[in-house]
Design an enzyme around this catalytic site. Sequence first.
Site, PDB file in Angstrom:
ATOM      1  N   ASP B   8     -10.279 109.960   5.781  1.00 54.39           N
ATOM      2  CA  ASP B   8     -11.223 111.070   5.814  1.00 54.39           C
ATOM      3  C   ASP B   8     -10.431 112.369   5.805  1.00 54.39           C
ATOM      4  O   ASP B   8      -9.727 112.678   6.761  1.00 54.39           O
ATOM      5  CB  ASP B   8     -12.066 110.940   7.101  1.00 54.39           C
ATOM      6  CG  ASP B   8     -13.202 111.940   7.125  1.00 54.39           C
ATOM      7  OD1 ASP B   8     -13.402 112.658   6.117  1.00 54.39           O
ATOM      8  OD2 ASP B   8     -13.895 112.005   8.159  1.00 54.39           O
ATOM      9  N   ASP B 105     -14.097 113.433  -0.510  1.00 50.25           N
ATOM     10  CA  ASP B 105     -13.042 113.511   0.504  1.00 50.25           C
ATOM     11  C   ASP B 105     -13.016 112.318   1.463  1.00 50.25           C
ATOM     12  O   ASP B 105     -12.480 112.417   2.556  1.00 50.25           O
ATOM     13  CB  ASP B 105     -13.162 114.830   1.296  1.00 50.25           C
ATOM     14  CG  ASP B 105     -14.504 114.954   1.992  1.00 50.25           C
ATOM     15  OD1 ASP B 105     -15.360 114.073   1.785  1.00 50.25           O
ATOM     16  OD2 ASP B 105     -14.693 115.926   2.742  1.00 50.25           O
ATOM     17  N   GLU B 106     -13.577 111.216   1.063  1.00 50.56           N
ATOM     18  CA  GLU B 106     -13.595 110.053   1.956  1.00 50.56           C
ATOM     19  C   GLU B 106     -13.475 108.770   1.138  1.00 50.56           C
ATOM     20  O   GLU B 106     -14.089 108.661   0.077  1.00 50.56           O
ATOM     21  CB  GLU B 106     -14.957 109.944   2.671  1.00 50.56           C
ATOM     22  CG  GLU B 106     -15.085 110.713   3.950  1.00 50.56           C
ATOM     23  CD  GLU B 106     -16.495 110.511   4.502  1.00 50.56           C
ATOM     24  OE1 GLU B 106     -16.757 109.430   5.071  1.00 50.56           O
ATOM     25  OE2 GLU B 106     -17.319 111.421   4.352  1.00 50.56           O
TER      26      GLU B 106
END
Lengths: 375, 442
Positions: B8, B105-106
């Site tokens: 993350d 973003d993960e």
Amino acid sequence: MHFVIQQSTLLRLLQVVSKAVAVRTTKPVLTGILLTAAERQLTATAYNLDLGIQDTVDADDENHLNVFAPGSIVLPARYFTDVIRKLPNADLTISVSNNYITNIECGSIQFHLHGIDAAEFPTLPSFHPISTVQFSSTTLRDFIQSTAFAVSTSEVRPLLTGIYVQLKDSHITFTATDGLRLATRSATFENLDGSWSAVIPGKSMADLARTLPDDPSVTIPMQITSSHCLFIIGKTQFYTRLLDGAYPDTSRIIPTTTRTSVTVDAKRFGDAIDRAALIARDRDSHMVKLDLRSGLLTLSSSSPEIGNVSEQLEVDAATGDDIQIAFNARYVLDALSAFASGPVDVRFNGSNQPFTLQRPDEEGALQLISPVLMR
Amino acid sequence: MRAVLHVDMNAFYCACHAAAEPSRYAGRPTAVAGSPETRHGVVVTASYEARALGVRATMTVAEALRVAPQLTLIHPDFDLYRRISRQVFDVVLSYTPQVEIFSIDECWADVSGSGQFGQPRAIAEEIQQRLLQELGIPCSIGVSANKFLAKMASDLRKPLCVTELWPDEIEERLWPLPIEQMFGVGDKSAARLRRLSIRTIGQLAHADPALLRRHFGVRGERWRALAAGLDDSPVVAHPAAPKSIGHSITLSRDVADLAALETVLLNLSDQVGRRLRRRGLAGRTVQLTIRYASRRTVTRARTLAERTELTEDIYATARALLQEHLRPGAAVRLLGVAIGQLGEPGPSDGVQLSLFDTLEASAFQPGGAVPPSGARPVQVEKLRRLTDATDRLRDKFGEDIVIRGRMLTDPESGQVRNRRIRGTSLQKDWLQSSRGDGDRRG
């Protein structure tokens, strides 16, 4: 307004006009039926601004119509018709009191319905016809029934939802198309001069066809103005608005050549297509294949999930090239319905060109269908 | 036991700017926000330095500047985020092919079979170090036996932490957490759970299954299993096909003019078509979304006779819907176009031919209408070839290299082509180009 009338007579009157009652509208008065009582006659009118139907009964010994006070009122069509339908077939007394409250009495039964001022009801178009055509009732019905099914059901091109009626050189032609198939019917009328054309809403025409009497000796005058059309069926007047705009030129898409021609019995051809369509019915195109090879006609259809069907059909005559073509079964069945029974000529110009269906002995009826391109 | 990492990125958009221009942004309170002039003026991401001053995502720019006057505001640059995001995922992919991209973003990474790189925790620490050193991107990584626990673990400590949360630790470390922190339970559901006296994840794990079923259906049962640390959902490397593809735009001012709105539709349809074709898909249902100035929102859809992948069909259908359903004179705030019922391009069945070819005027001529049903094989084939050629040009030289003139008449909605400033964290189809699925750039 105050009159007496037999229940069955009034109910029949309401049923005739009810097709023209507005269903979805912002004007409540259009969902009503206008009743007008005059000396010795009662008139009912419904008018949704596209379609208007007016019917009249004259007093006679059977209908017991007796007008005590002339006048008019608009009553909500649904409630009024249901009320009359559920009353016993006896004499009804109808009278309007203050505030348009309408009293319907039959023996000990008493209804009060809230009416609307008749002055609010739109007037039917006035008629100064530019042309009048005298149809026999059965001819008109035949013209409508062999074309109306081909009108477009989509409002995307509003003009195509109508039947194109054209008078030229004493010749009347009805044409309907949704862009994928085309139906046309024409005949020569004596003593008919001038030329005009009009696009009449297909739905109105289908409604009209259902009210036409099944009697060739009955004459139906059709009157045309620049904006409306009026059919007179005895005491019933059937008004319809015309659709605005230039109908596409369909003459150039009717093929003048024939590469393959086959004559089949309409009934047997239709039955075979109907059977083949069973396999294709869940698919959008209802695709049925026709294969004509060395005078042998095969109809087939297949669906990866359901299965397949194939049927060989006797032909009366076949000339020209072999052909393999696919089409929407529904379109061909619709087209065949215009011919009833007997032989029909099917003419092809290759597998990606429209094909025609026609009675061998009759030039005035032509069905044109665009095929489905096989992958 | 499986070993799953949840990677993350911390304050990702801000971190990207800091990595790209350290002298301007690194170590400073920054916030990525749209411009108030175009009514996109809310904070999307705030750097940790800005968060320390009280700046939060979803604040308006004005609110953010009130709590932190020294805040540096940055316009979003989705090209940058996508580029760095791809680099991040490439690093993760060097440890396992089993990487599921959850958003820009993960991601999850199944490292059960990655023993040659070390223990799961060691792999996580190495990934974290490499992302920080090679790309300058900080991240938190959760390590556990399944996707749910890994996700919960990465949320436990931020930023720049590696946190393990194994099933035998959940009683102590997961169950005391308030229900609001449970992944997969939204605010509304959390409030409903609270009304049922379920306030912690532990209480959810021990709740009456019948009660959960009654109130939340199968979702409730799944939550209970997750809370108990049970999650057998696999890490899916290749995403399932989307159900629909769409674009929408909030206009900088309310517009009532039909012609202007149609230009907006054209720009939106163009990009919907581009994304559709990029995926190698075609769709059958076109949906139009209209949000009026009053915020009243209507959606209207039309199903075509057959699937299409052509911008022209999407636009013609959307335009017909707009013409039919736009309240005359009403000002529009947002327009959206989406296409659904997706599948392989080209009809599976035969193609119904039309009687008229000229009758179906081109959608781009004034008064042109939607074809009654597909059915112009010759023209369609030409359009397909034209589309294919322009798509290849645009892939190579940029979206604006060849477009219709009308699209230029409204630069604002033309911004939909500007992938640099347009984007959402969940739009993933531009993240995967480095892996070449359905990408024609090849």
